[in-house]
Design a protein around this motif. Structure first.
Motif, PDB file in Angstrom:
ATOM      1  N   VAL A   5       0.749  -1.283   0.027  1.00 29.22           N
ATOM      2  CA  VAL A   5       0.031  -0.057   0.028  1.00 29.22           C
ATOM      3  C   VAL A   5       1.069   1.081  -0.001  1.00 29.22           C
ATOM      4  N   SER A   6       0.625   2.393  -0.759  1.00 29.79           N
ATOM      5  CA  SER A   6       1.285   3.608  -0.770  1.00 29.79           C
ATOM      6  C   SER A   6       0.459   4.488   0.294  1.00 29.79           C
ATOM      7  N   LEU A   7       1.418   5.337   0.613  1.00 35.99           N
ATOM      8  CA  LEU A   7       0.808   6.189   1.611  1.00 35.99           C
ATOM      9  C   LEU A   7      -0.318   7.298   1.074  1.00 35.99           C
ATOM     10  N   ASN A   8       0.110   7.598  -0.576  1.00 34.75           N
ATOM     11  CA  ASN A   8      -0.931   8.267  -0.947  1.00 34.75           C
ATOM     12  C   ASN A   8      -2.056   7.810  -1.299  1.00 34.75           C
ATOM     13  N   GLU A  11      -6.607   7.833   2.347  1.00 37.04           N
ATOM     14  CA  GLU A  11      -7.159   9.165   2.750  1.00 37.04           C
ATOM     15  C   GLU A  11      -6.831   9.365   4.309  1.00 37.04           C
ATOM     16  N   PRO A  12      -6.190  10.629   4.434  1.00 32.80           N
ATOM     17  CA  PRO A  12      -6.033  10.913   6.047  1.00 32.80           C
ATOM     18  C   PRO A  12      -7.316  10.988   6.931  1.00 32.80           C
ATOM     19  N   ALA A  13      -7.181  10.721   8.217  1.00 37.50           N
ATOM     20  CA  ALA A  13      -7.990  11.021   9.034  1.00 37.50           C
ATOM     21  C   ALA A  13      -7.506  12.316   9.884  1.00 37.50           C
ATOM     22  N   HIS A  14      -8.232  13.467   9.738  1.00 39.09           N
ATOM     23  CA  HIS A  14      -7.823  14.737   9.935  1.00 39.09           C
ATOM     24  C   HIS A  14      -8.428  14.713  11.614  1.00 39.09           C
ATOM     25  N   LEU A  15      -7.443  14.517  12.594  1.00 38.93           N
ATOM     26  CA  LEU A  15      -7.592  14.664  14.081  1.00 38.93           C
ATOM     27  C   LEU A  15      -6.968  15.777  14.674  1.00 38.93           C
ATOM     28  N   ARG A  21      -2.953   8.421   8.752  1.00 39.05           N
ATOM     29  CA  ARG A  21      -3.013   7.498   7.669  1.00 39.05           C
ATOM     30  C   ARG A  21      -3.046   5.951   8.106  1.00 39.05           C
ATOM     31  N   TRP A  22      -4.003   5.148   8.042  1.00 45.01           N
ATOM     32  CA  TRP A  22      -4.034   3.812   8.496  1.00 45.01           C
ATOM     33  C   TRP A  22      -3.462   3.128   7.272  1.00 45.01           C
ATOM     34  N   ILE A  23      -2.109   2.889   7.245  1.00 44.22           N
ATOM     35  CA  ILE A  23      -1.621   2.136   6.032  1.00 44.22           C
ATOM     36  C   ILE A  23      -1.842   0.591   6.081  1.00 44.22           C
ATOM     37  N   ILE A  24      -1.346  -0.146   7.282  1.00 45.67           N
ATOM     38  CA  ILE A  24      -1.512  -1.294   7.338  1.00 45.67           C
ATOM     39  C   ILE A  24      -2.733  -1.865   8.243  1.00 45.67           C
ATOM     40  N   MET A  34      -2.045  -7.218  13.362  1.00 47.27           N
ATOM     41  CA  MET A  34      -1.095  -6.098  13.563  1.00 47.27           C
ATOM     42  C   MET A  34      -1.739  -4.830  13.004  1.00 47.27           C
ATOM     43  N   SER A  35      -1.197  -3.575  12.835  1.00 45.85           N
ATOM     44  CA  SER A  35      -1.772  -2.353  12.423  1.00 45.85           C
ATOM     45  C   SER A  35      -0.318  -1.428  12.383  1.00 45.85           C
ATOM     46  N   ILE A  36      -0.627  -0.641  11.335  1.00 43.17           N
ATOM     47  CA  ILE A  36       0.520   0.605  11.222  1.00 43.17           C
ATOM     48  C   ILE A  36      -0.197   1.872  10.586  1.00 43.17           C
ATOM     49  N   ALA A  37       0.239   2.905  11.447  1.00 45.79           N
ATOM     50  CA  ALA A  37      -0.383   4.030  11.107  1.00 45.79           C
ATOM     51  C   ALA A  37       0.823   5.244  10.805  1.00 45.79           C
ATOM     52  N   ILE A  38       0.470   6.069   9.885  1.00 46.26           N
ATOM     53  CA  ILE A  38       1.629   7.286   9.562  1.00 46.26           C
ATOM     54  C   ILE A  38       0.683   8.400  10.336  1.00 46.26           C
ATOM     55  N   MET A  39       1.632   9.219  11.033  1.00 43.05           N
ATOM     56  CA  MET A  39       1.022  10.258  11.582  1.00 43.05           C
ATOM     57  C   MET A  39       1.887  11.522  11.206  1.00 43.05           C
ATOM     58  N   HIS A  40       1.398  12.639  10.760  1.00 38.58           N
ATOM     59  CA  HIS A  40       1.879  13.884  10.228  1.00 38.58           C
ATOM     60  C   HIS A  40       1.073  14.832  11.518  1.00 38.58           C
ATOM     61  N   CYS A  41       2.143  15.174  12.448  1.00 33.80           N
ATOM     62  CA  CYS A  41       1.820  16.094  13.453  1.00 33.80           C
ATOM     63  C   CYS A  41       2.081  17.479  13.325  1.00 33.80           C
TER      64      CYS A  41
END
Length: 125
Positions: A5-8, A11-15, A21-24, A34-41
């Motif tokens: 899966v590509s990050l792009n 869709e991001p969850a705006h929190l 972004r929940w990528i895995i 398991m789960s993996i999320a990428i956060m942009h703070c």
């Protein structure tokens, strides 16, 4: 089921304080353990609310930026290249202490999502 899966593609969850972004997940690649999320703070933002993960461990790997984590009353400073461990059920919160975007990869020991978090009203920052 897809194995990549590509990050792009997610869709991001705006929190509050961040985009997540929940990528895995079970939906993206069929992960069921398991789960993996990428956060942009955002610069100088606080991730809200204070939360915990019921019976799930989490590691955040710092991809870019710097910040602090509040973990059950302890403040942990971190920078790019660090990994921070949250034990299962620990109350924790993160803040970006820099003027640049803080980017993290969160790896969870079991599948989860924002809907599964245990939320607390108070903020530790």
């Amino acid at each position: 089921m897809k194995k990549k899966v590509s990050l792009n593609d997610v869709e991001p969850a705006h929190l509050e304080g961040r985009d997540l972004r929940w990528i895995i997940t079970d939906k993206t690649v069929g992960a069921d353990q398991m789960s993996i999320a990428i956060m942009h703070c955002f610069p100088e933002a606080i991730v809200k609310p204070l939360h915990a993960h019921r019976n799930i461990e989490e590691v955040i790997y710092i991809v870019e930026g710097q910040g602090q984590a509040w973990i059950d009353g302890e403040i942990v400073d971190f920078v790019k290249g660090d990994a921070v461990f949250f034990t299962a059920n620990s109350r924790h919160q993160v803040r970006n202490t820099g003027k640049e975007m803080l980017v993290t990869a969160s790896v969870f020991s079991a599948k989860t999502s924002s809907d599964d978090y245990i939320l607390y009203n108070e903020s530790m920052f």
